[in-house]
Design a protein around this motif. Structure first.
Motif, mmCIF file in Angstrom:
data_model
loop_
_atom_site.group_PDB
_atom_site.id
_atom_site.type_symbol
_atom_site.label_atom_id
_atom_site.label_comp_id
_atom_site.label_asym_id
_atom_site.label_seq_id
_atom_site.Cartn_x
_atom_site.Cartn_y
_atom_site.Cartn_z
ATOM 1 N N SER A 28 24.589 0.740 -8.402
ATOM 2 C CA SER A 28 23.457 0.419 -7.772
ATOM 3 C C SER A 28 22.445 1.059 -8.413
ATOM 4 C CB SER A 28 23.605 1.165 -6.299
ATOM 5 O OG SER A 28 23.330 2.554 -6.524
ATOM 6 N N CYS A 125 7.654 -5.704 -9.603
ATOM 7 C CA CYS A 125 7.377 -4.586 -8.771
ATOM 8 C C CYS A 125 5.984 -4.154 -8.367
ATOM 9 C CB CYS A 125 8.219 -3.477 -9.064
ATOM 10 S SG CYS A 125 9.786 -3.223 -9.191
ATOM 11 N N ARG A 160 10.176 -8.252 -6.515
ATOM 12 C CA ARG A 160 11.434 -7.254 -6.094
ATOM 13 C C ARG A 160 11.621 -6.051 -5.536
ATOM 14 N NH1 ARG A 160 15.842 -8.852 -9.908
ATOM 15 N NH2 ARG A 160 17.160 -7.319 -8.672
ATOM 16 N N GLY A 161 10.233 -5.477 -5.512
ATOM 17 C CA GLY A 161 10.353 -4.020 -4.875
ATOM 18 C C GLY A 161 8.993 -3.503 -5.298
ATOM 19 N N ARG A 183 10.523 4.619 -0.448
ATOM 20 C CA ARG A 183 11.588 4.124 0.108
ATOM 21 C C ARG A 183 11.371 3.556 1.848
ATOM 22 N NH1 ARG A 183 14.904 6.550 3.755
ATOM 23 N NH2 ARG A 183 14.704 8.327 2.955
ATOM 24 N N GLN A 187 11.477 -0.124 3.214
ATOM 25 C CA GLN A 187 11.821 -0.675 4.315
ATOM 26 C C GLN A 187 11.143 -1.259 5.475
ATOM 27 O OE1 GLN A 187 13.571 3.266 5.240
ATOM 28 N NE2 GLN A 187 15.303 2.907 4.386
ATOM 29 N N GLN A 190 11.002 -4.949 4.128
ATOM 30 C CA GLN A 190 12.032 -5.618 4.698
ATOM 31 C C GLN A 190 12.046 -5.871 6.055
ATOM 32 O OE1 GLN A 190 14.717 -2.540 2.950
ATOM 33 N NE2 GLN A 190 14.964 -3.447 1.021
ATOM 34 N N ALA A 195 12.497 -10.333 1.254
ATOM 35 C CA ALA A 195 13.698 -9.849 0.426
ATOM 36 C C ALA A 195 13.583 -9.201 -0.785
ATOM 37 C CB ALA A 195 14.313 -11.389 0.281
ATOM 38 N N LEU A 196 13.408 -7.799 -0.819
ATOM 39 C CA LEU A 196 13.018 -6.857 -1.729
ATOM 40 C C LEU A 196 14.513 -5.603 -1.669
ATOM 41 C CD1 LEU A 196 9.638 -5.818 -1.077
ATOM 42 C CD2 LEU A 196 10.221 -7.670 -2.233
ATOM 43 N N ASP A 197 14.668 -5.527 -3.287
ATOM 44 C CA ASP A 197 15.942 -4.861 -3.231
ATOM 45 C C ASP A 197 15.812 -3.746 -4.238
ATOM 46 O OD1 ASP A 197 15.704 -6.282 -5.548
ATOM 47 O OD2 ASP A 197 17.658 -7.329 -5.305
ATOM 48 N N THR A 198 14.380 -3.226 -4.640
ATOM 49 C CA THR A 198 14.114 -2.466 -5.950
ATOM 50 C C THR A 198 13.279 -1.336 -5.602
ATOM 51 O OG1 THR A 198 14.756 -4.310 -7.487
ATOM 52 C CG2 THR A 198 13.434 -2.493 -8.355
ATOM 53 N N THR A 216 16.803 2.472 -7.335
ATOM 54 C CA THR A 216 17.813 1.389 -8.135
ATOM 55 C C THR A 216 17.413 1.375 -9.494
ATOM 56 O OG1 THR A 216 16.332 -0.461 -7.419
ATOM 57 C CG2 THR A 216 17.846 0.128 -5.791
#
Length: 230
Positions: A28, A125, A160-161, A183, A187, A190, A195-198, A216
């Protein structure tokens, strides 16, 4: 003096240990080797040791390395982690895989318009200035949501984030605070449907704290390549 390969192994071990403590899968977390100011030979050595993602701060320096390492292009991912001026967006749109330092819609719009159609979307980002220091780049936390929605709607880009460069702090507990703030910002986005994951956060001195808070991507330079000259 330890080789780049052995230093990479040490950093990966730190990441593994931090992931174990945080009860996270090691897969991860991506290690981004910050190769700015280090030459082509150092990048080749790191690549030969299994490193594939490299971070550069300066566009012209990065482009020169890309040219010299063109034979490795299929197995190298190039990330821009330094400030991006509007007059450099075309070169970045044509050459990089990721940009971590978006803090203005104008720059994102230029990247979107200039990304060649035959390439996959440019991964982005937003850089967040958590401390509010005027000397630091980044969007203010209260402005992140509006910028994120606008950037996420642009073609040829994929948001991505978030990314941050907090001030140096002593001790893991203190280091975790700004990473936790980033973080929590992610959140919120999100929950708003993005749709973010980074989370691009954590460097040589604080990667353990960053991983504990959900990083990440960790950006590590000196622990891999040694002390840089610039």
């Amino acid at each position: 003096m330890a080789s780049i390969a052995s230093k990479l192994q040490q950093v990966r071990r730190r990441i593994d240990d931090a992931c174990t403590r945080a009860q996270r899968p090691v897969q991860s977390v991506t290690l981004l080797a910050v190769s700015k100011t280090f030459g082509v030979d150092a990048v080749r050595e790191a690549h030969a040791a299994g490193q594939h993602a490299f971070g550069e701060n300066y566009v012209q320096e990065a482009l020169a390395k890309m040219g010299a390492l063109a034979d490795l292009r299929g197995s190298i991912q190039w990330h821009l982690i330094g400030p991006l001026q509007s007059n450099k967006t075309r070169e970045v749109a044509e050459a990089f895989d990721w940009v971590h330092t978006i803090d203005r819609l104008k720059v994102a719009e230029r990247l979107s318009a200039q990304r060649p159609a035959h390439l996959p979307p440019l991964q982005l980002c937003l850089q967040v200035n958590l401390s509010g220091e005027a000397s630091k780049s980044g969007v203010a936390p209260r402005e992140v949501a509006a910028l994120a929605r606008a950037v996420a709607a642009l073609p040829m880009l994929r948001l991505r984030g978030l990314m941050s460069i907090p001030a140096p702090l002593e001790g893991v507990d203190a280091q975790r605070v700004p990473h936790r703030q980033l973080r929590e910002l992610l959140q919120v986005l999100q929950l708003q449907g993005l749709a973010l994951d980074t989370l691009s956060m954590g460097m040589s001195a604080d990667l353990e704290a960053a991983i504990a808070e959900g990083a990440t991507i960790v950006r590590v330079g000196s622990a891999i390549f040694g002390t840089r000259s610039g």
